[in-house]
Motif scaffolding. Sequence first.
Motif, PDB file in Angstrom:
ATOM      1  N   HIS A  51       0.848  -1.191   0.000  1.00  0.00           N
ATOM      2  CA  HIS A  51       0.000   0.000   0.000  1.00  0.00           C
ATOM      3  C   HIS A  51       0.882   1.239   0.000  1.00  0.00           C
ATOM      4  CE1 HIS A  51      -3.458  -2.534   0.722  1.00  0.00           C
ATOM      5  NE2 HIS A  51      -2.811  -3.088   1.732  1.00  0.00           N
ATOM      6  N   SER A  52       0.940   1.935  -1.131  1.00  0.00           N
ATOM      7  CA  SER A  52       1.820   3.101  -1.244  1.00  0.00           C
ATOM      8  C   SER A  52       1.228   4.340  -0.587  1.00  0.00           C
ATOM      9  CB  SER A  52       2.099   3.412  -2.717  1.00  0.00           C
ATOM     10  OG  SER A  52       0.914   3.843  -3.366  1.00  0.00           O
ATOM     11  N   PRO A  61      -0.673   6.861  -9.944  1.00  0.00           N
ATOM     12  CA  PRO A  61       0.646   6.297 -10.219  1.00  0.00           C
ATOM     13  C   PRO A  61       1.748   7.341 -10.018  1.00  0.00           C
ATOM     14  CG  PRO A  61      -0.899   5.742 -11.967  1.00  0.00           C
ATOM     15  CD  PRO A  61      -1.583   6.744 -11.083  1.00  0.00           C
ATOM     16  N   VAL A  62       2.904   6.865  -9.555  1.00  0.00           N
ATOM     17  CA  VAL A  62       4.047   7.732  -9.311  1.00  0.00           C
ATOM     18  C   VAL A  62       5.293   7.086  -9.893  1.00  0.00           C
ATOM     19  CG1 VAL A  62       5.550   8.710  -7.528  1.00  0.00           C
ATOM     20  CG2 VAL A  62       3.083   8.634  -7.164  1.00  0.00           C
ATOM     21  N   VAL A  83      20.824   7.515  -5.252  1.00  0.00           N
ATOM     22  CA  VAL A  83      19.573   8.189  -5.595  1.00  0.00           C
ATOM     23  C   VAL A  83      18.472   7.136  -5.496  1.00  0.00           C
ATOM     24  CG1 VAL A  83      20.610   9.914  -7.107  1.00  0.00           C
ATOM     25  CG2 VAL A  83      19.759   7.787  -8.079  1.00  0.00           C
ATOM     26  N   LEU A  84      17.243   7.590  -5.370  1.00  0.00           N
ATOM     27  CA  LEU A  84      16.106   6.677  -5.286  1.00  0.00           C
ATOM     28  C   LEU A  84      15.217   6.836  -6.510  1.00  0.00           C
ATOM     29  CD1 LEU A  84      15.012   7.313  -1.604  1.00  0.00           C
ATOM     30  CD2 LEU A  84      16.290   5.367  -2.466  1.00  0.00           C
ATOM     31  N   LEU A  85      14.720   5.742  -6.996  1.00  0.00           N
ATOM     32  CA  LEU A  85      13.694   5.735  -8.026  1.00  0.00           C
ATOM     33  C   LEU A  85      12.422   5.252  -7.335  1.00  0.00           C
ATOM     34  CD1 LEU A  85      12.668   5.944 -10.911  1.00  0.00           C
ATOM     35  CD2 LEU A  85      13.454   3.590 -11.262  1.00  0.00           C
ATOM     36  N   ILE A  86      11.426   6.128  -7.258  1.00  0.00           N
ATOM     37  CA  ILE A  86      10.174   5.798  -6.584  1.00  0.00           C
ATOM     38  C   ILE A  86       9.146   5.407  -7.642  1.00  0.00           C
ATOM     39  CG2 ILE A  86       8.362   6.643  -5.052  1.00  0.00           C
ATOM     40  CD1 ILE A  86      11.183   6.639  -3.791  1.00  0.00           C
ATOM     41  N   VAL A  87       8.573   4.223  -7.485  1.00  0.00           N
ATOM     42  CA  VAL A  87       7.564   3.728  -8.418  1.00  0.00           C
ATOM     43  C   VAL A  87       6.388   3.193  -7.610  1.00  0.00           C
ATOM     44  CG1 VAL A  87       7.075   2.102 -10.279  1.00  0.00           C
ATOM     45  CG2 VAL A  87       9.368   3.075 -10.064  1.00  0.00           C
ATOM     46  N   GLY A 120      -4.094  -7.934  -6.741  1.00  0.00           N
ATOM     47  CA  GLY A 120      -3.563  -8.631  -7.893  1.00  0.00           C
ATOM     48  C   GLY A 120      -2.705  -7.760  -8.794  1.00  0.00           C
ATOM     49  N   TYR A 121      -2.475  -6.517  -8.427  1.00  0.00           N
ATOM     50  CA  TYR A 121      -1.640  -5.620  -9.215  1.00  0.00           C
ATOM     51  C   TYR A 121      -0.261  -5.524  -8.563  1.00  0.00           C
ATOM     52  CZ  TYR A 121      -5.937  -4.103 -11.451  1.00  0.00           C
ATOM     53  OH  TYR A 121      -7.118  -4.064 -12.144  1.00  0.00           O
ATOM     54  N   ALA A 122       0.759  -5.361  -9.393  1.00  0.00           N
ATOM     55  CA  ALA A 122       2.115  -5.201  -8.880  1.00  0.00           C
ATOM     56  C   ALA A 122       2.910  -4.328  -9.825  1.00  0.00           C
ATOM     57  CB  ALA A 122       2.795  -6.562  -8.729  1.00  0.00           C
ATOM     58  N   VAL A 123       3.948  -3.733  -9.295  1.00  0.00           N
ATOM     59  CA  VAL A 123       4.858  -2.912 -10.119  1.00  0.00           C
ATOM     60  C   VAL A 123       6.074  -3.743 -10.413  1.00  0.00           C
ATOM     61  CG1 VAL A 123       6.322  -0.871 -10.134  1.00  0.00           C
ATOM     62  CG2 VAL A 123       4.051  -0.760  -9.156  1.00  0.00           C
TER      63      VAL A 123
END
Length: 69
Positions: free
Chosen positions: A18-19, A24-25, A53-57, A66-69
């Motif tokens: 849970h973001s 979407p980001v 550095v961070l990549l935020i997704v 059932g959804y995933a990045v």
Amino acid sequence: MASHARPVPFHTALQDTHSGTRHPVCTVVSSEADWRALEAKGDLPEVNFDREVLLIVAAGQRPDAGYAV
């Protein structure tokens, strides 16, 4: 043409189901101030922004599981 691409080492700093975001980001974070400004829930891991550095997704809110990045 030969490719000179090299793999980029990475590790997952934080992963959650849970973001907390509805939309979407996908963004790059390169400072402590930007990292804290994300208003992420819970404790954020420490990051050495002199070296990393961070990549935020995040997928954002979805109608069911059932959804995933």
